[in-house]
Write an enzyme that holds these catalytic residues in place. Structure first.
Site: not given
Ligand code: NI
Length: 246
Positions: A56, A198
């Site tokens: 993400d 991430h």
């Molecule tokens: Ni996020």
């Protein structure tokens, strides 16, 4: 005859019970009964897991490019949920993601909570990113991961795609220690998991590589979320929330 049918029914029941026990232990595939059909514990080695890595908050030129290099080296596919604000100047990177077989989805335009928005604001936060991606890649099927995993009935209603959450979260944004992050994932990962990373942190890229190498040694497969559903026979439904498959 009747007796035979009854004993067969009992045996079938035992087989089913054993199969269910195996399934709940996430180790399907164990079919060998102990000799004599006794209820002795059966050691069934867990089959290698198939999992989906998801990333993400990117793209971020430096870290995402390095991650793509590492994934390509290992022929591993992943899923990227992109933030619209990060897309300009990273178009080539996004084309590369698609060309290398990764799935690309939407993580909102400005990484805000997308619950409690007007439909117009929701359509901007989600629709604008789809427009950006369509402009770069063509196509229109870009699944949604809501920022922070926060979702509600309106999000489901307006998503116009499956809503993808996760089942393994090493909180890689908290303490940026690759060893800790990788250990967190490896300590709990199971077949069908969707793992959250991430790709904007160097430490997360390092941790993801460690996870990939460790699981590849166990014979694991890494697929996109869409492929994971295909493999597990789950049809993606718009507005449905998926944390792991099945
Ligand atoms: Ni996020």
């Amino acid at each position: 005859m009747k007796k035979q049918t009854r004993s067969r029914r009992i045996l079938t029941g035992m087989l089913l019970a054993l199969a269910c026990a195996c399934l709940s232990a996430s180790s399907p595939g164990g079919s060998s009964l102990p000799a004599g059909g006794a209820a002795a514990p059966v050691e069934v080695p867990a089959p290698p897991p198939t999992v989906a890595l998801t990333f993400d908050d990117g793209p971020r030129a430096s870290t995402t490019a390095r991650l793509l290099d590492e994934l390509a080296l290992r022929e591993v596919q992943a899923t990227f949920f992109l933030v619209g604000e990060c897309i300009p100047d990273n178009e080539a990177l996004i084309r590369r993601m698609a060309a290398e077989g990764h799935q690309i989805g939407v993580h909102s335009y400005s990484h805000i909570r997308i619950t409690g928005l007007s439909k117009r604001d929701f359509n901007f936060e989600v629709g604008q990113v789809r427009t950006q991606l369509s402009t770069i890649l063509g196509g229109s099927s870009y699944w949604l991961r809501p920022p922070y995993g926060i979702t509600d009935a309106s999000v489901h209603q307006w998503a116009d795609s499956p809503v993808i959450l996760w089942s393994v979260d090493p909180e890689d944004w908290k303490e940026k220690d690759p060893q800790r992050i990788a250990a967190q994932v490896l300590g709990q990962v199971q077949d069908g998991d969707i793992i959250l990373f991430h790709d904007i942190y160097e430490s997360s890229v390092d941790a993801a590589v460690q996870v990939v190498d460790a699981l590849l040694q166990q014979g694991a497969s890494f697929v996109t979320v869409e492929q994971l559903m295909q493999e597990k026979g789950v049809s993606p439904e718009n507005g449905a929330v998926y944390r792991r498959i099945p």
